[in-house]
Design a protein around this motif. Structure first.
Motif, PDB file in Angstrom:
ATOM      1  N   LEU A 122      84.951 -14.780 -74.002  1.00 46.96           N
ATOM      2  CA  LEU A 122      84.954 -14.236 -72.647  1.00 46.96           C
ATOM      3  C   LEU A 122      84.363 -15.291 -71.715  1.00 46.96           C
ATOM      4  CD1 LEU A 122      85.342 -11.918 -70.622  1.00 46.96           C
ATOM      5  CD2 LEU A 122      83.059 -11.096 -71.256  1.00 46.96           C
ATOM      6  N   LEU A 123      85.170 -15.785 -70.790  1.00 45.69           N
ATOM      7  CA  LEU A 123      84.730 -16.797 -69.828  1.00 45.69           C
ATOM      8  C   LEU A 123      84.379 -16.096 -68.521  1.00 45.69           C
ATOM      9  CD1 LEU A 123      87.565 -19.431 -70.411  1.00 45.69           C
ATOM     10  CD2 LEU A 123      85.318 -19.349 -71.502  1.00 45.69           C
ATOM     11  N   LEU A 124      83.116 -16.169 -68.129  1.00 52.20           N
ATOM     12  CA  LEU A 124      82.642 -15.504 -66.917  1.00 52.20           C
ATOM     13  C   LEU A 124      82.271 -16.536 -65.864  1.00 52.20           C
ATOM     14  CD1 LEU A 124      80.264 -12.889 -68.596  1.00 52.20           C
ATOM     15  CD2 LEU A 124      82.659 -12.581 -67.938  1.00 52.20           C
ATOM     16  N   PHE A 125      82.774 -16.359 -64.655  1.00 50.13           N
ATOM     17  CA  PHE A 125      82.479 -17.259 -63.545  1.00 50.13           C
ATOM     18  C   PHE A 125      82.098 -16.465 -62.304  1.00 50.13           C
ATOM     19  CE2 PHE A 125      85.605 -19.629 -66.116  1.00 50.13           C
ATOM     20  CZ  PHE A 125      84.925 -20.823 -66.308  1.00 50.13           C
ATOM     21  N   TYR A 153      91.212 -14.796 -75.723  1.00 47.44           N
ATOM     22  CA  TYR A 153      90.234 -15.173 -74.697  1.00 47.44           C
ATOM     23  C   TYR A 153      90.549 -14.409 -73.422  1.00 47.44           C
ATOM     24  CZ  TYR A 153      93.981 -18.107 -72.900  1.00 47.44           C
ATOM     25  OH  TYR A 153      95.182 -18.537 -72.411  1.00 47.44           O
ATOM     26  N   GLU A 154      89.535 -14.278 -72.588  1.00 47.33           N
ATOM     27  CA  GLU A 154      89.692 -13.563 -71.320  1.00 47.33           C
ATOM     28  C   GLU A 154      88.850 -14.274 -70.268  1.00 47.33           C
ATOM     29  OE1 GLU A 154      88.765  -9.066 -69.654  1.00 47.33           O
ATOM     30  OE2 GLU A 154      89.385  -9.339 -71.735  1.00 47.33           O
ATOM     31  N   VAL A 155      89.361 -14.332 -69.053  1.00 48.64           N
ATOM     32  CA  VAL A 155      88.651 -14.975 -67.941  1.00 48.64           C
ATOM     33  C   VAL A 155      88.365 -13.935 -66.874  1.00 48.64           C
ATOM     34  CG1 VAL A 155      88.721 -16.761 -66.152  1.00 48.64           C
ATOM     35  CG2 VAL A 155      89.833 -17.173 -68.364  1.00 48.64           C
ATOM     36  N   LYS A 156      87.131 -13.915 -66.393  1.00 50.63           N
ATOM     37  CA  LYS A 156      86.765 -13.008 -65.308  1.00 50.63           C
ATOM     38  C   LYS A 156      85.955 -13.776 -64.271  1.00 50.63           C
ATOM     39  CE  LYS A 156      85.722  -9.151 -63.050  1.00 50.63           C
ATOM     40  NZ  LYS A 156      86.717  -8.464 -62.214  1.00 50.63           N
ATOM     41  N   ILE A 157      86.423 -13.750 -63.021  1.00 49.89           N
ATOM     42  CA  ILE A 157      85.692 -14.361 -61.915  1.00 49.89           C
ATOM     43  C   ILE A 157      85.151 -13.226 -61.046  1.00 49.89           C
ATOM     44  CG2 ILE A 157      85.808 -15.876 -59.899  1.00 49.89           C
ATOM     45  CD1 ILE A 157      88.103 -17.363 -61.252  1.00 49.89           C
ATOM     46  N   PHE A 158      83.829 -13.150 -60.931  1.00 54.90           N
ATOM     47  CA  PHE A 158      83.219 -12.063 -60.167  1.00 54.90           C
ATOM     48  C   PHE A 158      83.145 -12.421 -58.676  1.00 54.90           C
ATOM     49  CE2 PHE A 158      81.816 -11.160 -64.423  1.00 54.90           C
ATOM     50  CZ  PHE A 158      81.893  -9.782 -64.496  1.00 54.90           C
ATOM     51  N   TRP A 194      83.789  -5.351 -72.710  1.00 57.97           N
ATOM     52  CA  TRP A 194      84.553  -6.380 -73.442  1.00 57.97           C
ATOM     53  C   TRP A 194      84.030  -6.494 -74.878  1.00 57.97           C
ATOM     54  CZ3 TRP A 194      83.368 -10.978 -75.905  1.00 57.97           C
ATOM     55  CH2 TRP A 194      84.468 -11.768 -76.273  1.00 57.97           C
ATOM     56  N   ILE A 195      82.691  -6.521 -75.015  1.00 60.95           N
ATOM     57  CA  ILE A 195      82.085  -6.626 -76.352  1.00 60.95           C
ATOM     58  C   ILE A 195      82.508  -5.428 -77.219  1.00 60.95           C
ATOM     59  CG2 ILE A 195      79.902  -6.581 -77.624  1.00 60.95           C
ATOM     60  CD1 ILE A 195      78.675  -8.143 -75.234  1.00 60.95           C
ATOM     61  N   LYS A 196      82.495  -4.244 -76.608  1.00 58.70           N
ATOM     62  CA  LYS A 196      82.847  -3.034 -77.359  1.00 58.70           C
ATOM     63  C   LYS A 196      84.287  -3.077 -77.859  1.00 58.70           C
ATOM     64  CE  LYS A 196      79.612  -0.016 -74.898  1.00 58.70           C
ATOM     65  NZ  LYS A 196      79.501   1.014 -73.860  1.00 58.70           N
ATOM     66  N   THR A 197      85.181  -3.716 -77.111  1.00 59.35           N
ATOM     67  CA  THR A 197      86.580  -3.810 -77.561  1.00 59.35           C
ATOM     68  C   THR A 197      86.729  -4.788 -78.718  1.00 59.35           C
ATOM     69  OG1 THR A 197      87.207  -5.605 -76.027  1.00 59.35           O
ATOM     70  CG2 THR A 197      87.407  -3.337 -75.226  1.00 59.35           C
ATOM     71  N   LYS A 198      85.753  -5.701 -78.881  1.00 58.96           N
ATOM     72  CA  LYS A 198      85.856  -6.722 -79.929  1.00 58.96           C
ATOM     73  C   LYS A 198      85.048  -6.385 -81.169  1.00 58.96           C
ATOM     74  CE  LYS A 198      88.405  -9.118 -77.196  1.00 58.96           C
ATOM     75  NZ  LYS A 198      89.849  -9.228 -77.470  1.00 58.96           N
ATOM     76  N   VAL A 199      84.099  -5.450 -81.037  1.00 56.84           N
ATOM     77  CA  VAL A 199      83.217  -5.124 -82.155  1.00 56.84           C
ATOM     78  C   VAL A 199      83.344  -3.642 -82.475  1.00 56.84           C
ATOM     79  CG1 VAL A 199      80.826  -5.065 -82.949  1.00 56.84           C
ATOM     80  CG2 VAL A 199      81.584  -6.906 -81.408  1.00 56.84           C
ATOM     81  N   ASN A 200      83.567  -3.321 -83.739  1.00 59.10           N
ATOM     82  CA  ASN A 200      83.621  -1.906 -84.136  1.00 59.10           C
ATOM     83  C   ASN A 200      82.936  -1.729 -85.483  1.00 59.10           C
ATOM     84  OD1 ASN A 200      85.550  -2.747 -86.077  1.00 59.10           O
ATOM     85  ND2 ASN A 200      87.216  -2.488 -84.569  1.00 59.10           N
TER      86      ASN A 200
END
Length: 200
Positions: A122-125, A153-158, A194-200
């Motif tokens: 997860l790329l956060l900017f 991978y996922e990119v999110k710009i806040f 995002w973390i919850k969608t990747k970890v179960n």
């Protein structure tokens, strides 16, 4: 969070340009002249070539002396020894880039490491980040992940977020102390979801 996709020298050059441009009434001509000098300093420091360093110092001290001569007389009178002032100013600037960690950072290219990352990313900017600009780093990071075969991978710009992911007006570091000591709205929720969608 605010990860880098290019080497540290490029980060600092773009960071310096962005921060100076965000100041009131920026001197664009001065900025245009100073950034190549800063880039050259990085190059000689990373190369650790004593001859190149000596030549750079000689050239840059001469430029500082020339800049001093262009100052109004009212300002010049406070500089009693121009040569000592010029050498000291340059040595102070070079010293901050010569410590081991900074030398490593200046020359480090994160792309080869990113190419080896196989886990979800997860790329956060922050939209207003002036220290690690999304426009400079997002595409190189994504390209490196793609080159390594990572499709998860996922990119999110806040929006309105600065380097610290605070809600900002300009993104300038000068604002940091004046802003609320909290993340921009939705930052924690977005990240945890995002973390919850990747970890179960």
């Amino acid at each position: 969070m605010a990860g880098t996709g290019v080497n540290g020298s490029e980060i600092i050059i773009e960071q310096s340009r962005a921060i100076m441009m965000a100041m009131p009434n920026p001197d664009t001509l001065k900025i245009k002249k100073e950034l190549p000098i800063l880039a050259e300093m990085h190059q000689v420091i990373v190369a650790e070539d004593s001859t190149a360093i000596a030549a750079y110092k000689k050239k840059t001290v001469a430029k500082i002396l020339s800049d001093i001569e262009a100052l109004p007389e009212e300002q010049k009178k406070f500089i009693t020894n121009k040569e000592v002032y010029a050498s000291s100013a340059l040595n102070r600037q070079m010293a901050q880039f010569s410590v081991p960690w900074m030398k490593f950072f200046l020359g480090y290219d994160p792309a080869p490491t990113l190419e080896k990352v196989t886990c979800p990313v997860l790329l956060l900017f922050g939209e207003l980040d002036l220290q690690v600009l999304p426009s400079q780093n997002q595409d190189p990071m994504v390209n490196a992940l793609k080159k390594g075969g990572n499709k998860d991978y996922e990119v999110k710009i806040f929006p309105k977020a600065n380097h610290l992911f605070q809600e900002a007006e300009t993104g300038s570091p000068q604002e940091y102390g004046k802003l609320k000591k909290e993340f921009v709205p939705d930052f924690l929720e977005y990240t945890s979801d995002w973390i919850k969608t990747k970890v179960n």
